[in-house]
Write a protein that holds these residues in place. Sequence first.
Motif, PDB file in Angstrom:
ATOM      1  N   GLU A 282       0.830  -1.215   0.000  1.00 37.01           N
ATOM      2  CA  GLU A 282       0.000   0.000   0.000  1.00 37.01           C
ATOM      3  C   GLU A 282       0.861   1.262   0.000  1.00 37.01           C
ATOM      4  N   LEU A 283       2.105   1.160   0.490  1.00 35.96           N
ATOM      5  CA  LEU A 283       3.017   2.298   0.381  1.00 35.96           C
ATOM      6  C   LEU A 283       3.386   2.535  -1.087  1.00 35.96           C
ATOM      7  N   LEU A 284       3.544   1.445  -1.858  1.00 35.71           N
ATOM      8  CA  LEU A 284       3.733   1.599  -3.302  1.00 35.71           C
ATOM      9  C   LEU A 284       2.542   2.306  -3.929  1.00 35.71           C
ATOM     10  N   MET A 285       1.348   1.905  -3.496  1.00 33.11           N
ATOM     11  CA  MET A 285       0.131   2.507  -4.035  1.00 33.11           C
ATOM     12  C   MET A 285       0.075   4.001  -3.724  1.00 33.11           C
ATOM     13  N   ILE A 286       0.468   4.382  -2.512  1.00 30.97           N
ATOM     14  CA  ILE A 286       0.449   5.802  -2.145  1.00 30.97           C
ATOM     15  C   ILE A 286       1.418   6.588  -3.019  1.00 30.97           C
ATOM     16  N   GLY A 287       2.603   6.009  -3.298  1.00 35.94           N
ATOM     17  CA  GLY A 287       3.549   6.673  -4.194  1.00 35.94           C
ATOM     18  C   GLY A 287       2.981   6.858  -5.589  1.00 35.94           C
ATOM     19  N   ALA A 288       2.241   5.849  -6.079  1.00 31.18           N
ATOM     20  CA  ALA A 288       1.634   5.963  -7.407  1.00 31.18           C
ATOM     21  C   ALA A 288       0.557   7.038  -7.422  1.00 31.18           C
ATOM     22  N   TYR A 289      -0.264   7.099  -6.388  1.00 28.95           N
ATOM     23  CA  TYR A 289      -1.304   8.139  -6.331  1.00 28.95           C
ATOM     24  C   TYR A 289      -0.684   9.528  -6.153  1.00 28.95           C
ATOM     25  N   ALA A 290       0.449   9.616  -5.448  1.00 31.94           N
ATOM     26  CA  ALA A 290       1.144  10.902  -5.361  1.00 31.94           C
ATOM     27  C   ALA A 290       1.576  11.366  -6.753  1.00 31.94           C
ATOM     28  N   THR A 291       2.009  10.415  -7.591  1.00 37.97           N
ATOM     29  CA  THR A 291       2.362  10.746  -8.981  1.00 37.97           C
ATOM     30  C   THR A 291       1.145  11.260  -9.736  1.00 37.97           C
ATOM     31  N   TYR A 292       0.015  10.614  -9.528  1.00 39.51           N
ATOM     32  CA  TYR A 292      -1.217  11.046 -10.196  1.00 39.51           C
ATOM     33  C   TYR A 292      -1.604  12.465  -9.765  1.00 39.51           C
ATOM     34  N   ILE A 293      -1.451  12.781  -8.487  1.00 40.98           N
ATOM     35  CA  ILE A 293      -1.790  14.129  -7.995  1.00 40.98           C
ATOM     36  C   ILE A 293      -0.863  15.168  -8.623  1.00 40.98           C
ATOM     37  N   VAL A 294       0.444  14.855  -8.670  1.00 36.59           N
ATOM     38  CA  VAL A 294       1.394  15.799  -9.274  1.00 36.59           C
ATOM     39  C   VAL A 294       1.069  16.006 -10.747  1.00 36.59           C
ATOM     40  N   GLN A 295       0.743  14.924 -11.464  1.00 41.40           N
ATOM     41  CA  GLN A 295       0.365  15.061 -12.874  1.00 41.40           C
ATOM     42  C   GLN A 295      -0.853  15.960 -13.032  1.00 41.40           C
ATOM     43  N   SER A 296      -1.862  15.785 -12.182  1.00 44.30           N
ATOM     44  CA  SER A 296      -3.072  16.604 -12.262  1.00 44.30           C
ATOM     45  C   SER A 296      -2.756  18.082 -11.997  1.00 44.30           C
ATOM     46  N   LEU A 297      -1.875  18.361 -11.032  1.00 41.97           N
ATOM     47  CA  LEU A 297      -1.497  19.748 -10.740  1.00 41.97           C
ATOM     48  C   LEU A 297      -0.744  20.367 -11.912  1.00 41.97           C
ATOM     49  N   PHE A 298       0.124  19.588 -12.535  1.00 43.92           N
ATOM     50  CA  PHE A 298       0.851  20.110 -13.702  1.00 43.92           C
ATOM     51  C   PHE A 298      -0.107  20.389 -14.853  1.00 43.92           C
ATOM     52  N   LYS A 299      -1.088  19.504 -15.071  1.00 47.60           N
ATOM     53  CA  LYS A 299      -2.051  19.742 -16.147  1.00 47.60           C
ATOM     54  C   LYS A 299      -2.823  21.031 -15.925  1.00 47.60           C
ATOM     55  N   GLN A 300      -3.135  21.337 -14.679  1.00 51.06           N
ATOM     56  CA  GLN A 300      -3.959  22.511 -14.388  1.00 51.06           C
ATOM     57  C   GLN A 300      -3.144  23.788 -14.330  1.00 51.06           C
ATOM     58  N   TRP A 301      -1.953  23.729 -13.724  1.00 53.21           N
ATOM     59  CA  TRP A 301      -1.209  24.947 -13.455  1.00 53.21           C
ATOM     60  C   TRP A 301       0.027  25.115 -14.320  1.00 53.21           C
ATOM     61  N   LEU A 302       0.641  24.036 -14.756  1.00 55.53           N
ATOM     62  CA  LEU A 302       1.874  24.121 -15.547  1.00 55.53           C
ATOM     63  C   LEU A 302       1.779  23.229 -16.780  1.00 55.53           C
ATOM     64  N   PRO A 303       0.823  23.464 -17.668  1.00 51.90           N
ATOM     65  CA  PRO A 303       0.649  22.566 -18.824  1.00 51.90           C
ATOM     66  C   PRO A 303       1.858  22.545 -19.761  1.00 51.90           C
ATOM     67  N   ASN A 304       2.616  23.638 -19.822  1.00 53.87           N
ATOM     68  CA  ASN A 304       3.782  23.667 -20.702  1.00 53.87           C
ATOM     69  C   ASN A 304       4.938  22.821 -20.175  1.00 53.87           C
ATOM     70  N   TRP A 305       4.872  22.458 -18.898  1.00 50.03           N
ATOM     71  CA  TRP A 305       5.931  21.681 -18.270  1.00 50.03           C
ATOM     72  C   TRP A 305       5.466  20.256 -17.935  1.00 50.03           C
ATOM     73  N   ILE A 306       4.397  19.805 -18.572  1.00 42.30           N
ATOM     74  CA  ILE A 306       3.797  18.524 -18.213  1.00 42.30           C
ATOM     75  C   ILE A 306       4.766  17.358 -18.426  1.00 42.30           C
ATOM     76  N   ASP A 307       5.717  17.498 -19.365  1.00 47.14           N
ATOM     77  CA  ASP A 307       6.661  16.401 -19.625  1.00 47.14           C
ATOM     78  C   ASP A 307       7.612  16.156 -18.460  1.00 47.14           C
ATOM     79  N   TRP A 308       7.673  17.093 -17.510  1.00 46.59           N
ATOM     80  CA  TRP A 308       8.626  16.969 -16.404  1.00 46.59           C
ATOM     81  C   TRP A 308       7.939  16.707 -15.070  1.00 46.59           C
ATOM     82  N   TYR A 309       6.669  16.319 -15.118  1.00 49.66           N
ATOM     83  CA  TYR A 309       5.971  16.093 -13.855  1.00 49.66           C
ATOM     84  C   TYR A 309       6.543  14.900 -13.104  1.00 49.66           C
ATOM     85  N   VAL A 310       7.103  13.919 -13.837  1.00 49.48           N
ATOM     86  CA  VAL A 310       7.640  12.723 -13.179  1.00 49.48           C
ATOM     87  C   VAL A 310       8.811  13.087 -12.279  1.00 49.48           C
TER      88      VAL A 310
END
Length: 541
Positions: A282-310
Motif C-alpha cells: 500500500e506504500l507503493l500505491m500511495i507513491g503511485a497516487y502521489a504521482t497522479y496528484i502531481v500530474q493533475s497539478l501540472f495539467k492545471q497549473w503548468l501545462p507547458n511543463w507537463i513532460d517533467w511532472y515525473v
Amino acid sequence: MALNYPSWKRWLLTVLLALPLQLSFAADLIDRQVLSGLASDSNEDRSKAITALGLLSTPGAAEVLAALGDGSVLITSDGTVLLARNREQALNPVTGVLVPPPSDAQSLTLNNRLRRALQSALASSELFSPQPNVRLVAAQRLQKESDPSRAAVIERALTLEKDPGIRRALEVALASAALKSPEPSIRLSAVSALGNSKNAAFKPALLGLLTPDSTGQFNEPEESVRAAAKKALSQIEQHQTLVSWVGNIFFGVSLGSVLLLAALGLAITFGLMGVINMAHGELLMIGAYATYIVQSLFKQWLPNWIDWYVLTALPVAFFITALVGMALERTVIRWLYGRPLETLLATWGISLMLMQAVRSIFGAQNVEVANPSWMSGGITVLGNLTLSYNRLVIIGFAFCVVIAVWLVLNFTRLGLFVRAITQNRRMADCVGVPTGRIDMLAFGLGSGIAGLAGVALSQLSNVGPDLGRGYIVDSFMVVVLGGVGQLAGTVVAALGLGVLNKIIEPFWGAVIAKIAILLFIVLFVQKRPQGLFAPKGRSAE
C-alpha cells in the motif's frame, strides 16, 4: 528606369520565364487513355486503370489516387474523369483545367477489389514521396504483396533512393516480387535476399516454395531454389530465436527492476527490525497516487511543463510515503517488536485501511497516469524487437536508487547506525545509538523507497487501490532469497527472479511460472536458510 525591349524580345522572355512552370504543370497531367478505364463499367478495367496510375509515379497520378481514396472522383456521362474540389469546381486531370462539375456527374464508388488495388497502387506511388517515412512505409507494404508486376516500379524507386534504410527495404520488396519470376536465377537470388532480411513475415512465402501440390510436385521446381529456401527459413528461425531470448531477458530485467524497487525498502525494514510489514504494497500505491496528484497539478497549473511532472513526483512521493511509514512505526509498529504474528496482523489491517481510504478519496476505479513524451515510444533492435523507453528509464532508475541506498548505508551517520543495529542491536543501544529514532528513520527510508517504486509502477500501468497487492508476496520472496538485510542479495534475487519468470512463461504460462519460482525458493531456503548472501555479525548467529 523602364526597359524598352522590342516586341519579339518581350515575347521570348515571357516564354522562357513561363517554361519551368509549364513543364511542372505538364508533369501533373495524365494521358486520357490511362483514365479511360475508370469510366468503364467493368471492375476489371477499373482495377487495371488504378494499377496503371500506381505505376506512373507522377504527382498527377498520386493526386488521382488520393482522390479515389477520398471518394472525390466524378465520372461524367461522356466518360470524362474529374476530381471534385468543391461544389462549384472540379479538376480535369487530363487538361489541368478547373471546370464546373456537370449535373449528371456520378461519384465513383469502390468495392473491396478496387480498394485492394488502390492500396497497392498507393504503395507504388508513395515510393516517390518527398517524405522519407512515407517511402519507407510504402516499401514495407510492397514487401508483403510479392507482386511481380511491381518489380519495375520498385527498381525505378531503387535507382532514385538515397536513404540506406529505405534502400534495404526496397531491395527486400524487390526480392519478394521476384519470387514468382520465371527465371530460376532471379528466384534464387530473391530467396537469398529474403533469408538475409531475417523477417518472419516472409516465412509463409518461403514455406510455399517447399510445399508440394496435389500431384506431389513442389511449387518450386528447381532443387537449388528449394535448398536456398530451406537455408533462408533456417536463418529466419535462428534470428527469431535470438530475438525471443533477447526480448525475454530485457523484459525479465525490466520486471526484476520493478521487483527490486518494490523489495528494496522492505529489505531495509525487514532486515533491520524483523517487521513483517504487510502494508508495504500500500506504500507503493500511495507513491503511485502521489504521482497522479502531481500530474493533475501540472495539467492545471503548468501545462507547458507537463513532460517533467515525473521528476517532481519523485521527491513528492518519497517524502509522503516516508512520513506515512514513520507515522506507522511511531503509532503501531514500535509496540509490536519481537511479536511477528501480531505485527503481521496489525500491518495487514493497516493495509486494508489505507486501501479503503484511497477508495474514499479517489474512487474505486483506476486512474490514468500518462507517460511523458520523452518516455513514450521505444528503440527497435534486431529488426522487430522494440525496447520501450519507459522500461529502459525504469531499469536505469532502479540502479540509481540502489546506488543511492548503498551510499546512504555506507557513507552516512544514519547508515552507520543502521548497520550497527542490524549486526548487534543490544550492543548498539549500550554505546549510545538512539535505536528508537533510528528505527523510525529507517522505516521512513524503506517506506520512501516504496514510494519511488510506486512512481515507477505508475509509468507501466494504470493506478488503482489494489496496485501494491500484487507485489507484496514477490517482494518478500526477493528479500528471503537474497538474504535478510543484504542489499547485494536483494539486487541479485530481484533480477534473477525477473529473468527466470520471463524465460519460463513462454513454455508453461504465467501461473505455472509463479508456482515453479515459489517451489524453487522453498527448496533453496531449505538448503540455505540465510539466502544467497548470509548476514554478518552476532545477530546472524
